[in-house]
Design an enzyme around this catalytic site. Structure first.
Site, short mmCIF file in Angstrom:
data_model
loop_
_atom_site.label_atom_id
_atom_site.label_comp_id
_atom_site.label_asym_id
_atom_site.label_seq_id
_atom_site.Cartn_x
_atom_site.Cartn_y
_atom_site.Cartn_z
N GLY A 273 0.83 -1.16 -0.22
CA GLY A 273 -0.10 0.02 0.05
C GLY A 273 0.88 1.35 0.08
O GLY A 273 2.23 1.17 -0.57
N SER A 274 0.49 2.10 0.72
CA SER A 274 1.13 3.69 0.52
C SER A 274 2.44 3.68 1.42
O SER A 274 2.39 3.11 2.48
CB SER A 274 0.01 4.71 0.92
OG SER A 274 -0.36 4.54 2.14
N THR A 275 3.25 4.38 0.86
CA THR A 275 4.60 4.67 1.81
C THR A 275 3.99 5.26 3.26
O THR A 275 4.78 4.82 4.37
CB THR A 275 5.53 5.50 1.27
OG1 THR A 275 5.85 4.66 -0.05
CG2 THR A 275 6.63 5.71 1.77
N GLU A 276 3.05 6.02 3.40
CA GLU A 276 2.59 6.59 4.40
C GLU A 276 2.45 5.50 5.33
O GLU A 276 2.75 5.44 6.56
CB GLU A 276 1.40 7.60 4.30
CG GLU A 276 1.23 8.56 5.55
CD GLU A 276 -0.14 9.00 5.05
OE1 GLU A 276 -0.62 9.10 3.85
OE2 GLU A 276 -1.00 9.58 6.06
N GLY A 278 2.74 2.18 5.24
CA GLY A 278 4.01 1.48 5.58
C GLY A 278 4.97 1.91 6.58
O GLY A 278 5.07 1.16 7.40
N GLU A 295 5.56 -3.64 0.89
CA GLU A 295 5.87 -3.25 -0.70
C GLU A 295 4.82 -1.93 -0.84
O GLU A 295 3.71 -1.83 -0.70
CB GLU A 295 5.20 -4.33 -1.56
CG GLU A 295 5.60 -4.44 -2.97
CD GLU A 295 4.74 -3.77 -3.83
OE1 GLU A 295 4.90 -2.32 -4.01
OE2 GLU A 295 3.72 -4.29 -4.37
N CYS A 329 1.85 0.30 -8.55
CA CYS A 329 2.94 0.69 -7.79
C CYS A 329 4.45 0.75 -8.60
O CYS A 329 5.03 1.80 -8.37
CB CYS A 329 3.18 -0.07 -6.69
SG CYS A 329 3.08 -1.96 -6.92
N GLU A 426 3.79 10.23 -6.07
CA GLU A 426 3.16 9.20 -6.59
C GLU A 426 1.78 9.39 -7.03
O GLU A 426 1.03 10.03 -6.11
CB GLU A 426 3.01 7.95 -5.82
CG GLU A 426 2.49 6.79 -6.32
CD GLU A 426 2.59 5.55 -5.88
OE1 GLU A 426 2.35 5.41 -4.49
OE2 GLU A 426 3.01 4.62 -6.07
P1 NAI Z 1 -3.59 2.78 1.98
O1 NAI Z 1 -1.87 2.53 2.07
O2 NAI Z 1 -4.11 3.62 2.89
O3 NAI Z 1 -4.17 1.58 1.96
C1 NAI Z 1 -3.91 0.19 1.76
C2 NAI Z 1 -4.39 -1.01 2.76
O4 NAI Z 1 -3.76 -0.63 3.84
C3 NAI Z 1 -5.99 -0.88 2.70
O5 NAI Z 1 -6.30 -2.19 3.06
C4 NAI Z 1 -6.19 0.02 4.06
O6 NAI Z 1 -7.33 -0.34 4.62
C5 NAI Z 1 -5.03 -0.33 4.92
N1 NAI Z 1 -4.49 0.45 5.89
C6 NAI Z 1 -5.12 1.77 5.76
N2 NAI Z 1 -4.37 2.21 6.92
C7 NAI Z 1 -3.81 1.45 7.66
C8 NAI Z 1 -3.02 1.49 9.05
N3 NAI Z 1 -2.80 2.52 9.78
N4 NAI Z 1 -2.47 0.35 9.51
C9 NAI Z 1 -2.96 -0.91 8.73
N5 NAI Z 1 -3.46 -0.92 7.30
C10 NAI Z 1 -4.09 0.27 6.90
O7 NAI Z 1 -3.79 3.38 0.59
P2 NAI Z 1 -4.83 4.44 -0.06
O8 NAI Z 1 -5.28 5.26 0.99
O9 NAI Z 1 -5.88 3.65 -0.70
O10 NAI Z 1 -4.20 5.26 -1.32
C11 NAI Z 1 -3.25 6.28 -0.91
C12 NAI Z 1 -2.17 6.28 -1.99
O11 NAI Z 1 -1.34 5.25 -1.53
C13 NAI Z 1 -2.45 6.07 -3.40
O12 NAI Z 1 -2.71 7.41 -3.97
C14 NAI Z 1 -1.02 5.56 -3.86
O13 NAI Z 1 -0.27 6.50 -4.20
C15 NAI Z 1 -0.64 4.77 -2.76
N6 NAI Z 1 -0.89 3.29 -2.90
C16 NAI Z 1 0.12 2.50 -3.41
C17 NAI Z 1 -0.26 1.16 -3.58
C18 NAI Z 1 0.90 0.20 -3.86
O14 NAI Z 1 0.51 -1.01 -4.55
N7 NAI Z 1 2.17 0.46 -3.68
C19 NAI Z 1 -1.61 0.43 -3.48
C20 NAI Z 1 -2.52 1.47 -3.04
C21 NAI Z 1 -2.23 2.84 -2.66
#
Ligand code: NAI
Ligand code: MG
Length: 515
Positions: A273-276, A278, A295, A329, A426
């Site tokens: 998911g997002s670097t933030e 992560g 990742e 990503c 990104e």
């Molecule tokens: P996100 O990182 O918030 O969400 C990804 C997953 O993490 C979801 O299942 C979400 O419910 C979960 N999550 C959210 N906060 C969490 C926490 N504190 N602890 C554990 N799990 C948590 O990503 P989001 O908000 O959907 O997208 C934001 C940006 O992140 C996108 O615009 C993109 O730039 C990036 N992103 C990158 C991805 C990749 O494949 N590297 C995939 C998704 C988003």
């Protein structure tokens, strides 16, 4: 001349819209008959039937082999991003459910899955893989409905690759002693896995298949906007006779994810998911003995040299950034093109983009589907506005967007400098930033000038240049004269803020073993 004009079509009544085409250029459309070149093509709608999927009004959590409502009864809606129609209510897991799922996973690990010989575990993985193949159309339609991605991609990429991951890791389950990790590599226990919405089923497969092959049990938390294929996969686990508790699926949002990763009963955390987020997870597991793989995001350079086969490079650029609406990503979001061919490449790219068709994700002719959520759409809009405000030149083909749903036209920025936000952040959308370079050294410096390091692409005729650049690029995956190629046997993962650990291949097993 235009073709594929906005037509309202499709028996579903959803808006089916297409990009207005630029004049056809035979060399780029593949139309070789000059007589056809001026006529234009009208594409009839070719919708995939959605009858193969029956979406239930309500979905429970999958815990200990059964579907059940959340302990506190809370639910949330999942929306079709192409129409904004709610599709189903899905259970929202809270702490009590996380406890129950982790307990089920623990007991399955200790009683059944951990002690089971690898050759027996493999049989379940093969069964899941075959079920994914047998139910591939159902999965593909459901994925496109929930995510907004074109059916062509879910059908040809997401679902076959998900099945391939299960097949591949099934093959490792009885060969762990020969994987190069010593004579008796042991599983870690319960894996807590949090995945994003861009490749919902595929990311579930990337997480579950190696974990299960290695003998771990899993608690999987799909993204809140795309829970449905993970729940269908849970049904496949039932169908495959997987012992209860080996795989648990907890739907919910970020809070649920945070509870899964910080649960004391979890031995291993895997996140995409997002670097933030992560970074938050890295903080949450710091000081525990949990093993962690991350990742995260990317801002990949796709580098085109003047000796590259331009037509192929243009296809690679399009695939690199417009595949899956750019929600990738490892997307090639920064095009680095050698100055001497920059104008020619951009011109051909624009002509090619004018032929892309945007609209109904279930239409088999669609190239660009819907943006997954209004939040993601807002982020793309904000960053592209910043690109204009900072002085880059914005271009999109003539393109009519459907009235309902979340859409963004394919967009190219030229005149981009390295300091622009659109070159650094990104965007995660169908937006390409074009920069130029003169020498290979300059290309390397610019490509590496990012906090990310997930992937890169090189387009050149010279093998020696490919090898030399691949050595210098700080990126986990480097593609040469191709882009966005995936194979379960090939490890995938990042440098720097793109994360750590590898998924796929023999390397992917290491994340789930005590090595
Ligand atoms: P996100 O990182 O918030 O969400 C990804 C997953 O993490 C979801 O299942 C979400 O419910 C979960 N999550 C959210 N906060 C969490 C926490 N504190 N602890 C554990 N799990 C948590 O990503 P989001 O908000 O959907 O997208 C934001 C940006 O992140 C996108 O615009 C993109 O730039 C990036 N992103 C990158 C991805 C990749 O494949 N590297 C995939 C998704 C988003
Ligand atoms: Mg988020």
């Amino acid at each position: 001349m235009s073709s594929g004009k906005a037509k309202s079509g499709g028996s579903s009544g959803r808006g089916r819209l297409a990009v207005e085409m630029a004049p056809a250029h035979p060399e780029q459309t593949g139309e070789t008959t000059p007589a056809l070149a001026g006529l234009g093509w009208e594409y009839a709608p070719a919708p995939e039937s959605r009858d193969i999927v029956s979406i239930q009004p309500q979905y429970g959590l999958f815990v200990a082999g059964e579907f059940r409502p959340a302990a506190d009864g809370r639910t949330f809606a999942t929306i079709n991003p192409a129409t904004e129609e709610p599709q189903a209510q899905v259970a929202m897991a809270s702490m009590a459910d996380v406890d129950a799922a982790v307990a089920a996973a623990r007991s399955a690990y200790e009683q059944v899955w951990g002690p089971m010989p690898g050759s027996e575990r493999a049989k379940y993985l093969y069964r899941i893989a075959r079920q994914l193949q047998e139910r591939a159309r159902e999965f593909a339609v459901l994925e496109s409905l929930d995510n907004g991605k074109p059916i062509r991609e879910s059908r040809d990429v997401d679902i076959p690759l998900a099945a391939a991951h299960f097949f591949y890791y099934a093959g490792w389950a009885d060969k762990l002693e020969y994987a190069g990790f010593g004579p008796r590599p042991r599983p870690l226990g319960v894996a807590g896995q949090v995945i994003p919405w861009n490749f919902p089923l595929l990311m579930a497969a990337w997480k579950l298949a190696p974990a299960l092959a290695a003998g771990n049990t899993c608690v999987l938390k799909p993204a809140e906007t795309t829970p449905l294929t993970a729940l269908l996969l849970a049904e496949v686990c039932q169908q495959a006779g997987l012992p209860p508790g080996v795989v648990n699926v907890l739907t919910g949002a970020g809070d649920t994810g945070a509870e899964v990763v910080s649960h004391p009963g979890v031995n291993k955390v895997a996140f995409t998911g997002s670097t933030e987020v992560g970074k938050q997870i890295a903080r949450a597991v710091a000081g525990t003995d949990k093993k962690l793989t991350l990742e995260l995001g990317g801002k990949a350079a796709n580098i085109v040299f003047d000796d590259a086969p331009i037509e192929q490079a243009v296809e690679g650029i399009v695939n690199g950034i417009f595949f899956n609406q750019g929600h990738v990503c490892c997307a090639g979001s920064r095009l680095l093109v050698q100055e001497s061919v920059a104008d020619a490449v951009v011109e051909r790219l624009q002509r090619r983009l004018a032929t892309l068709r945007l609209g109904d994700p279930l239409d088999k002719n669609t190239d660009i589907g819907a943006i997954n959520s209004p939040q993601q759409l807002a982020k793309i809009a904000e960053l592209t506005k910043a690109g204009e405000a900072e002085g880059a030149h914005r271009w999109s083909p003539a393109c009519q967007l459907p009235d309902r749903g979340y859409w963004f036209p394919p967009t190219v920025f030229t005149g981009v400098s390295q300091s622009h936000r659109i070159a650094r952040e990104e965007i995660f959308g169908p937006v390409l930033s074009v920069l130029t370079f003169r020498t290979p050294d300059e290309a390397v410096v610019k490509a590496n000038n990012t906090p990310y390091g997930l992937s890169a692409g090189i387009w050149t005729d010279k093998g020696s240049r490919i090898l030399s650049l691949a050595q210098q690029l700080r990126a986990g995956v480097v593609w040469a004269n191709t882009y966005n190629r995936f194979d379960p046997a090939s490890p995938f993962g990042g440098y720097k803020e793109s994360g750590y650990g590898r998924e796929g291949g023999r390397h992917g097993l290491a994340a789930y073993l005590n090595v």
